[in-house]
Motif scaffolding. Structure first.
Motif, PDB file in Angstrom:
ATOM      1  N   GLY A   1      47.496 -41.309  35.836  1.00  0.00           N
ATOM      2  CA  GLY A   1      46.222 -41.724  35.278  1.00  0.00           C
ATOM      3  C   GLY A   1      45.944 -40.964  34.002  1.00  0.00           C
ATOM      4  O   GLY A   1      46.723 -40.079  33.591  1.00  0.00           O
ATOM      5  N   PRO A   2      44.840 -41.280  33.325  1.00  0.00           N
ATOM      6  CA  PRO A   2      44.529 -40.655  32.027  1.00  0.00           C
ATOM      7  C   PRO A   2      44.497 -39.133  32.070  1.00  0.00           C
ATOM      8  O   PRO A   2      44.910 -38.471  31.113  1.00  0.00           O
ATOM      9  N   GLU A   3      44.024 -38.547  33.182  1.00  0.00           N
ATOM     10  CA  GLU A   3      43.914 -37.082  33.250  1.00  0.00           C
ATOM     11  C   GLU A   3      45.279 -36.406  33.181  1.00  0.00           C
ATOM     12  O   GLU A   3      45.385 -35.235  32.783  1.00  0.00           O
ATOM     13  N   ASP A   4      46.340 -37.134  33.521  1.00  0.00           N
ATOM     14  CA  ASP A   4      47.683 -36.555  33.482  1.00  0.00           C
ATOM     15  C   ASP A   4      48.268 -36.555  32.071  1.00  0.00           C
ATOM     16  O   ASP A   4      49.350 -35.986  31.850  1.00  0.00           O
ATOM     17  N   LEU A   5      47.590 -37.195  31.118  1.00  0.00           N
ATOM     18  CA  LEU A   5      48.108 -37.303  29.760  1.00  0.00           C
ATOM     19  C   LEU A   5      47.757 -36.104  28.890  1.00  0.00           C
ATOM     20  O   LEU A   5      48.354 -35.905  27.833  1.00  0.00           O
ATOM     21  N   VAL A   6      46.780 -35.311  29.306  1.00  0.00           N
ATOM     22  CA  VAL A   6      46.240 -34.262  28.435  1.00  0.00           C
ATOM     23  C   VAL A   6      47.334 -33.312  27.950  1.00  0.00           C
ATOM     24  O   VAL A   6      47.382 -32.952  26.765  1.00  0.00           O
ATOM     25  N   ASP A   7      48.237 -32.906  28.838  1.00  0.00           N
ATOM     26  CA  ASP A   7      49.281 -31.947  28.469  1.00  0.00           C
ATOM     27  C   ASP A   7      50.627 -32.601  28.186  1.00  0.00           C
ATOM     28  O   ASP A   7      51.605 -31.908  27.881  1.00  0.00           O
ATOM     29  N   ALA A   8      50.695 -33.919  28.271  1.00  0.00           N
ATOM     30  CA  ALA A   8      51.969 -34.625  28.085  1.00  0.00           C
ATOM     31  C   ALA A   8      52.247 -34.865  26.598  1.00  0.00           C
ATOM     32  O   ALA A   8      51.322 -34.939  25.786  1.00  0.00           O
TER      33      ALA A   8
END
Length: 301
Positions: free
Chosen positions: A181-188
């Motif tokens: 989900g979007p929250e997993d993109l922050v550090d990607a």
């Protein structure tokens, strides 16, 4: 007229070519003659019109004269066409500013629909949709696709539609970085078009209240950007016009399909009676209607 016609032509050529030597070659005169014409214009205006840099840059006063020069030249070309004089020598030069994603998806199709007998020769300036109005304001272009709804002085503006972007990534990228989900993109890892590109951070701010802190790739090409995401270099917001097929066949995954990033696009053009600009505007309007979502769609819907 405060300026001679050939001096106006010289100014536009100098700005387009960037140097006195290049302008001289295009005009088939000497660089000294180009310099003398510019100095004569500056004496007439009582202002410096061109900064002698490499490439040259018009001053604020030069921007105003450049807009005037291009308008005079456009009207001259249209009169020659109407009188059927000099058809081979006097093509319609039409400089336009367009954002990269429109250029890669729908805009060229709109221009290709113009009748060939118009004799239009296009010079496309690729620029971010938030900055294309700068080219209008400076007089470098006659019209622009922009995200700015406020008309530049001397221009008219109309809504074209909404370009929809999906935050997407490749399946193996999602598995490798645990993207659910979007929250997993922050550090990607993320792909940005350039350092002015805010779409990815805008997507995260809207859904998570945060911005990306992951490694950033910069790929300043619409096609290259989409390819970089497809190859798994990072995630990014790709126009639906470009990624719909890859989403359908599973080569890309939409991270939040119900939350597209929406960019409203407008058409700004010189507020000048011109059959050529009217025809270009009509074709752009029709092309946008075929490919963009209606402007009435609420932001964030």
């Amino acid at each position: 007229m405060p300026f001679q016609f050939d001096h106006l032509h010289t100014l536009t050529t100098l700005v387009d070519e960037g140097t006195f030597e290049a302008a001289a070659r295009r005009l088939h005169v000497t660089a000294s003659a180009v310099s003398q014409r510019i100095r004569a214009m500056e004496q007439s205006a009582g202002r410096v019109l061109v900064q002698r840099t490499n490439p040259v840059e018009p001053t604020e006063a030069g921007d105003a004269v450049l807009r005037y020069a291009r308008q005079v030249l456009l009207l001259d070309q249209e009169v020659l066409s109407e009188l059927r004089l000099g058809e081979d020598e006097h093509r319609h030069q039409v400089p336009l500013a367009v954002n990269a994603d429109s250029l890669a998806s729908w805009f060229l199709e709109a221009l290709a629909a113009l009748p060939a007998d118009l004799g239009a020769v296009f010079e496309i300036h690729r620029e971010d949709e938030e900055h294309t109005t700068n080219l209008l304001r400076s007089g470098r272009v006659m019209a622009a696709v922009t995200s700015t709804p406020d008309a530049v002085q001397g221009c008219s503006v109309e809504g074209l539609g909404v370009m929809r972007y999906q935050a997407v990534c490749a399946p193996d990228f999602a598995e490798r970085h645990g993207i659910h989900g979007p929250e997993d993109l922050v550090d990607a890892p993320v792909v940005d078009f350039d350092r002015k590109d805010d779409l990815q951070d805008r997507f995260l701010r809207d859904l998570t209240g945060r911005e990306s802190s992951g490694p950033r790739h910069h790929v300043p090409s619409s096609e290259g950007f989409a390819r970089a995401v497809l190859l798994g270099l990072g995630w990014g917001a790709v126009p639906e016009l470009q990624c719909a097929e890859d989403l359908e066949n599973g080569r890309l995954l939409a991270i939040a399909p119900d939350h597209p990033v929406l960019v409203r696009l407008f058409w700004q053009r010189w507020n000048l009676r011109s059959p050529l600009l009217d025809e270009v505007t009509e074709r752009v309007r029709a092309g946008a209607a075929r490919h963009l979502s209606p402007m009435s769609r609420p932001r964030g819907a």
